[in-house]
Design a protein around this motif. Structure first.
Motif, PDB file in Angstrom:
ATOM      1  N   ARG A   1      -5.506   0.172 -10.897  1.00  0.00           N
ATOM      2  CA  ARG A   1      -4.358  -0.609 -10.435  1.00  0.00           C
ATOM      3  C   ARG A   1      -3.371   0.321  -9.755  1.00  0.00           C
ATOM      4  N   LEU A   2      -3.097   0.042  -8.494  1.00  0.00           N
ATOM      5  CA  LEU A   2      -2.195   0.857  -7.686  1.00  0.00           C
ATOM      6  C   LEU A   2      -1.085  -0.012  -7.107  1.00  0.00           C
ATOM      7  N   GLU A   3      -0.023   0.617  -6.673  1.00  0.00           N
ATOM      8  CA  GLU A   3       1.068  -0.087  -5.986  1.00  0.00           C
ATOM      9  C   GLU A   3       0.833  -0.041  -4.489  1.00  0.00           C
ATOM     10  N   GLY A   4       1.299  -1.061  -3.818  1.00  0.00           N
ATOM     11  CA  GLY A   4       1.319  -1.053  -2.363  1.00  0.00           C
ATOM     12  C   GLY A   4      -0.021  -1.059  -1.667  1.00  0.00           C
ATOM     13  N   LEU A   5      -0.938  -1.910  -2.123  1.00  0.00           N
ATOM     14  CA  LEU A   5      -2.225  -2.025  -1.436  1.00  0.00           C
ATOM     15  C   LEU A   5      -2.011  -2.654  -0.066  1.00  0.00           C
ATOM     16  N   PRO A   6      -2.801  -2.245   0.906  1.00  0.00           N
ATOM     17  CA  PRO A   6      -2.729  -2.928   2.201  1.00  0.00           C
ATOM     18  C   PRO A   6      -3.327  -4.329   2.052  1.00  0.00           C
ATOM     19  N   VAL A   7      -2.503  -5.356   2.243  1.00  0.00           N
ATOM     20  CA  VAL A   7      -2.945  -6.740   2.090  1.00  0.00           C
ATOM     21  C   VAL A   7      -2.984  -7.387   3.468  1.00  0.00           C
ATOM     22  N   GLU A   8      -4.093  -8.044   3.754  1.00  0.00           N
ATOM     23  CA  GLU A   8      -4.264  -8.727   5.028  1.00  0.00           C
ATOM     24  C   GLU A   8      -4.171 -10.233   4.822  1.00  0.00           C
ATOM     25  N   ALA A   9      -3.983 -10.961   5.903  1.00  0.00           N
ATOM     26  CA  ALA A   9      -3.771 -12.412   5.835  1.00  0.00           C
ATOM     27  C   ALA A   9      -4.896 -13.135   5.098  1.00  0.00           C
ATOM     28  N   HIS A  10      -6.138 -12.665   5.214  1.00  0.00           N
ATOM     29  CA  HIS A  10      -7.276 -13.356   4.583  1.00  0.00           C
ATOM     30  C   HIS A  10      -7.463 -12.970   3.117  1.00  0.00           C
ATOM     31  N   ASP A  11      -6.727 -11.976   2.624  1.00  0.00           N
ATOM     32  CA  ASP A  11      -6.883 -11.526   1.237  1.00  0.00           C
ATOM     33  C   ASP A  11      -6.318 -12.564   0.269  1.00  0.00           C
ATOM     34  N   LEU A  12      -7.024 -12.784  -0.813  1.00  0.00           N
ATOM     35  CA  LEU A  12      -6.587 -13.725  -1.844  1.00  0.00           C
ATOM     36  C   LEU A  12      -6.526 -13.006  -3.184  1.00  0.00           C
ATOM     37  N   ALA A  13      -5.471 -13.264  -3.928  1.00  0.00           N
ATOM     38  CA  ALA A  13      -5.296 -12.627  -5.231  1.00  0.00           C
ATOM     39  C   ALA A  13      -6.058 -13.390  -6.306  1.00  0.00           C
ATOM     40  N   VAL A  14      -6.469 -12.653  -7.359  1.00  0.00           N
ATOM     41  CA  VAL A  14      -7.060 -13.303  -8.536  1.00  0.00           C
ATOM     42  C   VAL A  14      -5.929 -13.727  -9.474  1.00  0.00           C
ATOM     43  N   ASN A  15      -6.225 -14.660 -10.383  1.00  0.00           N
ATOM     44  CA  ASN A  15      -5.205 -15.179 -11.300  1.00  0.00           C
ATOM     45  C   ASN A  15      -4.857 -14.230 -12.432  1.00  0.00           C
ATOM     46  N   TYR A  16      -5.871 -13.486 -12.921  1.00  0.00           N
ATOM     47  CA  TYR A  16      -5.666 -12.609 -14.072  1.00  0.00           C
ATOM     48  C   TYR A  16      -6.354 -11.268 -13.847  1.00  0.00           C
ATOM     49  N   LEU A  17      -5.732 -10.232 -14.382  1.00  0.00           N
ATOM     50  CA  LEU A  17      -6.346  -8.907 -14.427  1.00  0.00           C
ATOM     51  C   LEU A  17      -6.552  -8.559 -15.894  1.00  0.00           C
ATOM     52  N   ILE A  18      -7.749  -8.097 -16.228  1.00  0.00           N
ATOM     53  CA  ILE A  18      -8.028  -7.643 -17.590  1.00  0.00           C
ATOM     54  C   ILE A  18      -8.341  -6.154 -17.503  1.00  0.00           C
TER      55      ILE A  18
END
Length: 188
Positions: A161-178
């Protein structure tokens, strides 16, 4: 830093973890996942069959079978750049394909429609606290998730887990991180 550099550096870090640390992490990931509300409320679960340095999913698949879950695993179709999930009832229904990946044999398994999956365990290499991820570079999950409406979760070590990932318009986040430390809900 770009995605390919972040991916490469994180894979090296993961490969450098000791066997003891990997075992402890996998044990904790299995525990936190299989005791989660998302797992307990799900009947049909989508998950990849792990390979190489990835977190071992075979114990999770076996736990699913033990808990009476329908487990489905993906098969990639590179020409169409798509992924289809098939119900897996035993490991003999898998075959080795390109890059030594294990995928279901379509002629021995039943296709499961995307929206039949209550929970999808999404693989990745690098994550941020919002649930955005850098995967393995093929874009299969990015395309698959565009209209997936149910719960998504990713399994990772806290070093992923890092801060400031390069996120693009097509990227979708997951609901939970384990992680090996517990479950966190993301901003998605």
């Amino acid at each position: 830093m770009n995605k390919s550099t972040l991916r490469k550096e994180m894979i090296e870090k993961l490969k450098a973890l000791s066997g003891e640390e990997r075992e402890r992490t996998e044990s904790n990931l299995l525990h936190y996942l299989t005791t989660s509300e998302s797992w307990n409320q799900s009947e049909t679960i989508g998950i990849t069959v792990s390979h190489g340095f990835e977190w071992n999913t075979k114990a999770i698949i076996e736990a699913g079978w033990k808990h009476g879950k329908i487990i489905c695993v993906p098969k990639c179709f590179p020409k169409e750049k798509k992924m289809v999930f098939y119900k897996l009832e035993h490991f003999d229904q898998l075959e080795v394909v390109y890059y030594n990946l294990l995928e279901p044999k379509p002629e021995e398994t039943m296709e499961i429609e995307k929206q039949e999956m209550d929970l999808l365990i999404v693989p990745g290499v690098v994550f941020d606290k919002e649930g955005y991820r850098i995967g393995f570079g093929g874009g299969y999950y990015d395309r698959f998730l565009t209209d997936f409406q149910n719960i998504t979760v990713s399994l990772l070590h806290s070093i992923q887990r890092l801060e400031g990932l390069p996120v693009e318009a097509h990227d979708l986040a997951v609901n939970y991180l384990i992680t090996e430390k517990g479950i966190s809900m993301t901003g998605s």
